[in-house]
Design an enzyme around this catalytic site. Structure first.
Site, mmCIF file in Angstrom:
data_model
loop_
_atom_site.group_PDB
_atom_site.id
_atom_site.type_symbol
_atom_site.label_atom_id
_atom_site.label_comp_id
_atom_site.label_asym_id
_atom_site.label_seq_id
_atom_site.Cartn_x
_atom_site.Cartn_y
_atom_site.Cartn_z
ATOM 1 N N CYS A 2 0.838 -1.195 0.000
ATOM 2 C CA CYS A 2 0.000 0.000 0.000
ATOM 3 C C CYS A 2 0.880 1.255 0.000
ATOM 4 O O CYS A 2 1.996 1.247 0.515
ATOM 5 C CB CYS A 2 -0.935 0.088 1.197
ATOM 6 S SG CYS A 2 -2.019 -1.324 1.360
ATOM 7 N N ARG A 27 3.357 -0.104 -5.166
ATOM 8 C CA ARG A 27 3.210 -0.667 -3.829
ATOM 9 C C ARG A 27 1.887 -1.413 -3.656
ATOM 10 O O ARG A 27 1.657 -2.057 -2.628
ATOM 11 C CB ARG A 27 3.269 0.450 -2.775
ATOM 12 C CG ARG A 27 4.529 1.264 -2.826
ATOM 13 C CD ARG A 27 4.509 2.310 -1.746
ATOM 14 N NE ARG A 27 4.513 1.694 -0.441
ATOM 15 C CZ ARG A 27 5.576 1.285 0.201
ATOM 16 N NH1 ARG A 27 6.750 1.431 -0.333
ATOM 17 N NH2 ARG A 27 5.481 0.725 1.387
ATOM 18 N N TRP A 74 -3.017 -2.619 -1.595
ATOM 19 C CA TRP A 74 -2.757 -4.036 -1.889
ATOM 20 C C TRP A 74 -3.465 -4.786 -0.779
ATOM 21 O O TRP A 74 -3.049 -4.735 0.376
ATOM 22 C CB TRP A 74 -1.249 -4.310 -1.871
ATOM 23 C CG TRP A 74 -0.889 -5.706 -2.265
ATOM 24 C CD1 TRP A 74 -0.675 -6.180 -3.530
ATOM 25 C CD2 TRP A 74 -0.653 -6.821 -1.392
ATOM 26 N NE1 TRP A 74 -0.343 -7.514 -3.494
ATOM 27 C CE2 TRP A 74 -0.318 -7.928 -2.203
ATOM 28 C CE3 TRP A 74 -0.691 -6.997 -0.014
ATOM 29 C CZ2 TRP A 74 -0.026 -9.184 -1.672
ATOM 30 C CZ3 TRP A 74 -0.395 -8.249 0.511
ATOM 31 C CH2 TRP A 74 -0.070 -9.326 -0.314
ATOM 32 N N ASN A 100 -0.891 2.039 5.798
ATOM 33 C CA ASN A 100 -0.068 1.038 5.116
ATOM 34 C C ASN A 100 0.478 0.127 6.193
ATOM 35 O O ASN A 100 1.182 0.582 7.094
ATOM 36 C CB ASN A 100 1.070 1.763 4.373
ATOM 37 C CG ASN A 100 2.161 0.809 3.930
ATOM 38 O OD1 ASN A 100 1.896 -0.335 3.618
ATOM 39 N ND2 ASN A 100 3.390 1.299 3.906
ATOM 40 N N GLY A 101 0.139 -1.175 6.121
ATOM 41 C CA GLY A 101 0.623 -2.119 7.131
ATOM 42 C C GLY A 101 -0.491 -3.035 7.573
ATOM 43 O O GLY A 101 -1.489 -3.197 6.867
ATOM 44 N N GLU A 482 15.885 -17.677 -10.719
ATOM 45 C CA GLU A 482 15.502 -16.293 -10.973
ATOM 46 C C GLU A 482 14.730 -16.179 -12.298
ATOM 47 O O GLU A 482 13.715 -15.484 -12.376
ATOM 48 C CB GLU A 482 16.752 -15.397 -10.973
ATOM 49 C CG GLU A 482 16.521 -13.952 -11.349
ATOM 50 C CD GLU A 482 15.459 -13.226 -10.516
ATOM 51 O OE1 GLU A 482 15.034 -13.747 -9.472
ATOM 52 O OE2 GLU A 482 15.045 -12.137 -10.960
ATOM 53 N N LYS A 486 10.892 -14.829 -12.628
ATOM 54 C CA LYS A 486 10.555 -13.689 -13.488
ATOM 55 C C LYS A 486 9.418 -14.065 -14.430
ATOM 56 O O LYS A 486 8.475 -13.324 -14.608
ATOM 57 C CB LYS A 486 11.809 -13.304 -14.293
ATOM 58 C CG LYS A 486 11.957 -11.869 -14.594
ATOM 59 C CD LYS A 486 12.631 -11.059 -13.512
ATOM 60 C CE LYS A 486 12.027 -11.184 -12.178
ATOM 61 N NZ LYS A 486 12.767 -10.630 -11.092
ATOM 62 N N GLU A 489 5.989 -14.552 -12.503
ATOM 63 C CA GLU A 489 5.359 -13.381 -11.884
ATOM 64 C C GLU A 489 4.769 -12.407 -12.891
ATOM 65 O O GLU A 489 3.813 -11.714 -12.579
ATOM 66 C CB GLU A 489 6.287 -12.678 -10.891
ATOM 67 C CG GLU A 489 7.396 -11.868 -11.485
ATOM 68 C CD GLU A 489 8.251 -11.153 -10.432
ATOM 69 O OE1 GLU A 489 7.707 -10.652 -9.454
ATOM 70 O OE2 GLU A 489 9.485 -11.097 -10.634
ATOM 71 N N HIS A 505 15.554 -37.377 -10.290
ATOM 72 C CA HIS A 505 15.071 -37.870 -8.995
ATOM 73 C C HIS A 505 13.576 -37.628 -8.804
ATOM 74 O O HIS A 505 13.087 -37.689 -7.686
ATOM 75 C CB HIS A 505 15.881 -37.242 -7.854
ATOM 76 C CG HIS A 505 17.334 -37.622 -7.917
ATOM 77 N ND1 HIS A 505 17.782 -38.893 -7.649
ATOM 78 C CD2 HIS A 505 18.430 -36.911 -8.274
ATOM 79 C CE1 HIS A 505 19.100 -38.948 -7.822
ATOM 80 N NE2 HIS A 505 19.512 -37.737 -8.205
ATOM 81 N N LYS A 604 5.307 -4.192 -5.151
ATOM 82 C CA LYS A 604 6.759 -4.048 -5.188
ATOM 83 C C LYS A 604 7.370 -4.211 -3.811
ATOM 84 O O LYS A 604 8.399 -4.845 -3.639
ATOM 85 C CB LYS A 604 7.095 -2.663 -5.749
ATOM 86 C CG LYS A 604 8.568 -2.368 -5.860
ATOM 87 C CD LYS A 604 9.142 -3.075 -7.056
ATOM 88 C CE LYS A 604 10.620 -2.825 -7.253
ATOM 89 N NZ LYS A 604 11.226 -3.917 -8.036
#
Ligand code: AGP
Length: 609
Positions: A2, A27, A74, A100-101, A482, A486, A489, A505, A604
């Site tokens: 947020c 955010r 968010w 925010n939180g 990585e 990428k 997402e 395996h 983010k």
């Protein structure tokens, strides 16, 4: 998660706030809203969806007001909806807040407010309790009411508060969620992050935990938890607004991919003297310190964790010290063996990732020395560390991390080389060979970027696949993780990375006719082994895209398509090999019509556990 913005002054608060929110959309972006003081009342407008919805809805409102707060969300508690969007208000709508939180004890507080005070809640959010608490305690003194409300709250919060009965004030509080104050001429601002304010101010106060800020249009006062005023130095922002703009690129992600040669050049060269020796400047890691450590612990999340995987490999190799690595959310709950002989390295682009911050605090409590690798100057991780090794990536806006990752890798090489050479266990010829290789990376990376057309062609062939495997060995395995993150997402393709030798395996059971496999084979000493692994998946019908160093053409016998990176020392390939994977993900996501800079369900800066 947020983003919050607040303004008090003579300007047009709603325009300034909405503009600021757009800079914080990274955010969170599932809903947004503003609360504006107007004619003795507070008007709240909030909508599900992107900030564009809010902007369109208030376009003809003509608030003519200089006081307000705004929020981009968010969702944590309650689905994205108009009613769950912020700002939230108390019962008589005289107070509005943005948050925010997470308020951890909100259930308890909500039940208490309903039971004891007959409050009626309208949203499913944790935040609404804050508005009602402040409303409950308000008795003509907003600052006092905010202090009393905060006393009851547990959790993380950056909040902004306005009140129709005290329209000359904007109040903000910070605990474990970022908060900055912008200092203007006849106006002042609050925000979750600096880019929201850059159009208006360069002078910033970085607010610390448990501080309350009282802003009027001509003054800002900061108070600690005991209500005592505290003084703060002004932080002057040196980067300009353009650094946070798209600059002609279709997406921030693409711009940031192309900024990597510059970011790597800066991150390397700011730490090298004319003899190629690493200078630590503000960092105080002496030979004695390094000799005392018997272990390094690297802790991070997501992409930053993948930089840590490379860090582990390279620090163990060059500095000959055991390195443990963990994702931050696991580290803190398993009583890790950390003491005053541990060097704890936290890696974080934003410096606000709550899991990483909590792990750092845990390690600090156990006596570890904290070195962080961070991109955001003055962020929580940076401030709570003993030393900070800054990446010089510049602001990273796209949710998918690219330039922060490669600059984090560069820091890992520099830390490893510094440790090895300072302890006297790394041969100086080897040291200088590494430095020479690192110096060549920015130019070699430009060559990788010149192949973007080829990568796009490959993307066109494969973008409709719904499942992709990434395989690699050694350092290629870290970059496989990585590359896979990428891709998933931003394109929502189900992608999975595994060490190539591990395939047999179990996971090889999933390989069938047409399965797409991206095989990283950049390590000369493991090249033949990788060719065998490629053969294994080909034999089961996989379509393979190989990634190898120029000259290793044998891979063309096995792979359906090949992407080459310039020849370089095996150990530094991660700095180059990740970039075609970033481009591939970008192009695949673009062809699939995805919202690349703002992927669904993500944000983010992850400031929740
Ligand atoms: C990267 O593409 C991600 N969006 C994510 O994994 C990110 O790297 C992670 O959340 C850590 O963030 P930080 O570096 O800001 O701590």
């Amino acid at each position: 998660m947020c983003g919050i913005v607040g303004y008090i002054g003579d300007g047009n608060a709603s325009d300034i706030i909405i503009e600021g929110l757009k800079k914080l959309e990274y955010r969170g972006y599932d809903s947004s809203g503003i609360a504006i003081y107007k004619n003795g009342k507070i008007e709240v407008h909030k909508y599900k969806g992107r900030i564009a919805n809010l902007e369109a809805a208030v376009a003809n409102e003509h608030f003519n007001s200089g006081v307000g707060i705004g929020h981009t969300r968010w969702a944590t508690h309650g689905a994205p909806s108009d009613v769950n969007a912020h700002p939230h208000s108390n019962t008589d709508h005289s107070i509005a807040i943005v948050h925010n939180g997470i308020i951890e004890n909100y259930v308890e507080l909500r039940e208490w407010l309903i039971r004891e005070h007959g409050i009626v809640f309208v949203s499913e959010t944790d935040t609404e309790v804050i508005a009602h608490l402040i409303g409950l305690y308000y008795d003509g003194d907003l600052v006092d009411a905010v202090y009393k409300a905060v006393d009851k709250m547990r959790g993380a919060y950056g909040i902004g508060v306005i009140c129709s009965k005290e329209p000359d004030k904007l109040i903000a509080v910070r605990k474990d969620s970022p908060l900055v104050v912008g200092l203007g001429e006849g106006c002042n601002f609050i925000a979750s992050d600096i880019p929201a304010l850059l159009k208006h101010v360069r002078s910033i106060y970085l607010i610390e935990n448990n501080e309350t800020v009282v802003l009027t249009k001509n003054d800002v006062k900061i108070y600690n938890a005991d209500r005592k005023e505290v003084k703060r130095d002004v932080f002057h922002v040196t980067w300009d607004e353009d650094a946070a703009e798209k600059d002609g690129y279709d997406h921030f992600m693409l711009k940031e991919i192309y900024e990597q040669p510059k970011g790597l050049y800066e991150t390397l060269n700011r730490r090298l003297d004319e003899n190629g020796m690493i200078k630590l400047d503000g960092i105080s890691l002496t030979k004695e310190d390094l000799e005392k450590f018997n272990k390094v612990y690297i802790v991070a999340c997501g992409t930053a964790y993948h930089a840590g995987l490379v860090g582990k490999y390279i620090i163990e190799k060059l500095a000959k010290i055991p390195v443990e690595i963990d994702v931050a959310s696991e580290f803190r709950y398993r009583d890790p063996f950390v003491d005053d002989r541990t060097l704890f390295i936290a890696i974080s682009q934003s410096g606000e990732t709550l899991d990483t911050l909590a792990a750092l605090r845990e390690a600090k409590n156990k006596g570890a020395r904290i070195l962080s690798v961070c991109n955001v100057v003055g962020s929580s991780v940076a401030r709570e560390s003993d030393d900070v090794f800054y990446t010089w990536a510049g602001p990273e806006i796209a949710v998918a991390s690219t330039k922060a990752f490669t600059t984090q890798l560069m820091c890992m090489y520099l830390i490893a080389l510094y440790m090895g050479s300072t302890k006297g266990i790394l041969d100086m010829d080897v040291y200088h060979r590494y430095i020479d290789e690192l110096k060549q990376i920015p130019d070699k990376l430009k060559k990788v970027l010149e192949q973007a057309g080829n990568v796009m062609e490959i993307a066109k062939d494969f973008y409709k696949r719904e499942q992709v495997f990434f395989i690699g060995r050694g350092l290629d395995s870290a970059i496989s993780f990585e590359g896979s993150l990428k891709l998933k997402e931003i394109s929502y393709i189900n992608s999975f990375a595994i060490a190539a030798g591990e395939l047999k395996h179990g996971t090889i059971a999933l390989i069938e006719q047409g399965t797409m496999v991206i095989a990283l084979a950049t390590q000369d000493r493991l090249f033949e082994k990788m060719l065998s692994n490629i053969q294994e998946v080909k034999a089961r019908g996989a379509t393979v895209i190989g990634l190898a160093k120029e000259g290793n053409v044998d891979i063309e016998q096995q792979a359906n398509k090949v992407i080459y990176i310039p020849d370089c020392m095996d150990e530094v390939t991660p700095l180059l090999s990740v970039v075609p994977l970033q481009l591939l993900s970008y192009n695949i996501a673009k062809l699939r019509g995805c919202d690349i800079d703002k992927p669904k369900n993500l944000a983010k800066s992850v400031t929740v556990e």
